[in-house]
Design a protein around this motif. Structure first.
Motif, short mmCIF file in Angstrom:
data_model
loop_
_atom_site.label_atom_id
_atom_site.label_comp_id
_atom_site.label_asym_id
_atom_site.label_seq_id
_atom_site.Cartn_x
_atom_site.Cartn_y
_atom_site.Cartn_z
N LEU A 74 0.82 -1.20 0.00
CA LEU A 74 0.00 0.00 0.00
C LEU A 74 0.86 1.26 0.00
N SER A 75 0.35 2.32 -0.59
CA SER A 75 1.06 3.59 -0.63
C SER A 75 1.00 4.30 0.72
N SER A 76 1.83 5.30 0.88
CA SER A 76 1.90 6.06 2.14
C SER A 76 0.79 7.11 2.19
N ASN A 77 -0.42 6.64 2.19
CA ASN A 77 -1.58 7.53 2.24
C ASN A 77 -2.17 7.49 3.65
N SER A 78 -2.03 8.58 4.37
CA SER A 78 -2.55 8.64 5.74
C SER A 78 -3.77 9.54 5.85
N ASN A 79 -4.34 9.95 4.73
CA ASN A 79 -5.58 10.72 4.78
C ASN A 79 -6.72 9.82 5.26
N CYS A 80 -7.59 10.41 6.07
CA CYS A 80 -8.64 9.63 6.72
C CYS A 80 -10.02 10.03 6.18
N LEU A 81 -10.83 9.02 5.91
CA LEU A 81 -12.24 9.23 5.62
C LEU A 81 -13.03 8.74 6.82
N ALA A 82 -13.70 9.66 7.50
CA ALA A 82 -14.42 9.32 8.72
C ALA A 82 -15.90 9.65 8.56
N TYR A 83 -16.74 8.70 8.90
CA TYR A 83 -18.19 8.85 8.79
C TYR A 83 -18.85 8.69 10.16
N ALA A 84 -19.72 9.62 10.49
CA ALA A 84 -20.58 9.52 11.66
C ALA A 84 -21.98 9.92 11.23
N PRO A 85 -22.77 8.99 10.72
CA PRO A 85 -24.06 9.34 10.11
C PRO A 85 -25.02 10.00 11.10
N VAL A 86 -25.81 10.91 10.57
CA VAL A 86 -26.96 11.45 11.28
C VAL A 86 -28.17 10.72 10.73
N TYR A 87 -28.88 10.04 11.60
CA TYR A 87 -30.03 9.26 11.18
C TYR A 87 -31.29 10.12 11.22
N GLN A 88 -32.00 10.15 10.12
CA GLN A 88 -33.14 11.06 9.99
C GLN A 88 -34.36 10.59 10.75
N ASN A 89 -34.46 9.32 11.03
CA ASN A 89 -35.62 8.83 11.76
C ASN A 89 -35.22 7.69 12.67
N ASN A 90 -36.09 7.37 13.58
CA ASN A 90 -35.86 6.28 14.51
C ASN A 90 -36.84 5.13 14.28
N GLN A 91 -37.22 4.95 13.03
CA GLN A 91 -38.18 3.91 12.71
C GLN A 91 -37.52 2.53 12.75
N PRO A 92 -38.30 1.51 13.06
CA PRO A 92 -37.74 0.15 13.04
C PRO A 92 -37.24 -0.22 11.66
N ILE A 93 -36.18 -1.01 11.63
CA ILE A 93 -35.64 -1.50 10.37
C ILE A 93 -36.52 -2.66 9.89
N ALA A 94 -36.81 -2.68 8.61
CA ALA A 94 -37.69 -3.70 8.07
C ALA A 94 -37.08 -5.08 8.23
N GLN A 95 -37.92 -6.06 8.43
CA GLN A 95 -37.46 -7.43 8.47
C GLN A 95 -37.05 -7.88 7.07
#
Length: 324
Positions: A74-95
């Motif tokens: 791998l190359s010397s790439n130390s850039n970071c991609l960081a995700y912390a999603p904001v969830y728009q709703n608190n509805q149950p996830i479908a089965q």
């Protein structure tokens, strides 16, 4: 562990553990090398193995060698991609088919944004704490970064490893699973990351497959070519990772190996955390597996020299033109 460690030379302070069976589900750092003489409510005072050894894990000796070889490619790439999603709703996830409901609600996690802000102090890159932290955007961006940090909801599956998932931001008002990243999505990613940090629940858990180990989300990222993973062995709470991860990235940025950075981060956490948060539940669940060499960073000295050379060339050309 005292009998197993008794014959080790005093000079050894690092252990590589390739666990088998149900031993995959525990962090060896919280085992003790002697019996605690007096019961204590202060969980930072227990004779943990943590205080004697820094520990890294592997799925097999063969895969550890492959992880090391992949790291060197791998190359010397130390850039970071960081995700912390904001969830728009608190509805149950479908089965999904006949599967049970994966999680009752998808609640917003306040501590994940703090993690992202801490990572940004030590590494450059892109840091997304919004509704745009979607699965589709991650798939597009991820190949360009050397570090991936995902602070979000996660769900293991002990019956069908292919149904374990990470939960990105959901931009749809309908109950669908387009925002869930499954095993098949991960293994098909074109990744060039030196390290993936999965700051989500149960990312190191899953179905045990004889001869292969745990089929976890962390393992899925290894299939995608990532040589080093930091993952969780149980359901983590929201607050403690936001305290532990800054300690980890601070050391990683100083050039420490990944296992030592996590080891020292745990010790600093035990020194600074509130008394009520010292139980191993809050800090011991994250483990480093795979290659643990330090993050390869771009050669800043070379970049400065090239910059200075460019500036001198520009000035020389400027005076030549001026004299002419």
């Amino acid at each position: 562990l005292k009998p197993a460690l008794a014959d080790l030379p005093k000079s050894i302070n690092q252990l590589t553990i390739i666990p088998d069976g149900s031993l995959n589900y525990i962090p060896f750092e919280i085992l003790t090398n002697k019996i605690a003489q007096t019961p204590s409510q202060d969980f930072s005072k227990m004779p943990y193995l943590l205080y004697n050894y820094q520990i890294k894990y592997g799925y097999s000796s063969t895969l550890l060698r492959e992880n090391k070889n992949r790291s060197q490619e791998l190359s010397s790439n130390s850039n970071c991609l960081a995700y912390a999603p904001v969830y728009q709703n608190n509805q149950p996830i479908a089965q999904i088919g006949t599967m049970r409901t994966l999680r009752n609600t998808t609640t917003n996690l306040k501590g994940t944004a703090l993690q992202i802000q801490a990572v940004a102090k030590y590494f450059g890159g892109e840091f997304n704490q919004s509704e745009t932290a979607t699965k589709q955007n991650f798939i597009k961006q991820a190949p360009n970064f050397g570090i991936l940090h995902l602070a979000m909801h996660g769900e293991a599956n002990f019956e069908n490893e292919k149904m374990a998932n990470l939960k990105f931001a959901n931009t749809s008002d309908t109950l669908n699973d387009e925002y869930l990243m499954y095993h098949s999505d991960i293994v098909n990613l074109d990744l060039n990351a030196q390290l993936v940090v999965l700051s989500a629940c149960e990312t190191g858990l899953g179905k045990y497959i004889y001869g292969e180990g745990i089929a976890s989300l962390g393992r899925s990222f290894m299939y995608a070519g990532v040589p080093s993973i930091v993952m969780s062995l149980w359901k983590v709470d929201d607050q403690s990772p936001s305290e532990l991860m800054p300690f980890f990235y601070k050391r990683l940025a100083k050039g420490m190996s990944k296992d030592k950075a996590l080891h020292d981060a745990k010790i600093e956490y035990l020194e600074k955390a509130d008394f009520a948060n010292l139980h191993p539940h809050y800090w011991a669940g994250f483990v480093a597996i795979g290659d643990v060499q330090p993050i390869k960073r771009q050669n800043n000295i070379m970049r400065w020299m090239l910059g200075i050379l460019f500036l001198l060339s520009f000035l020389a050309l400027y005076f030549i033109v001026k004299k002419g």
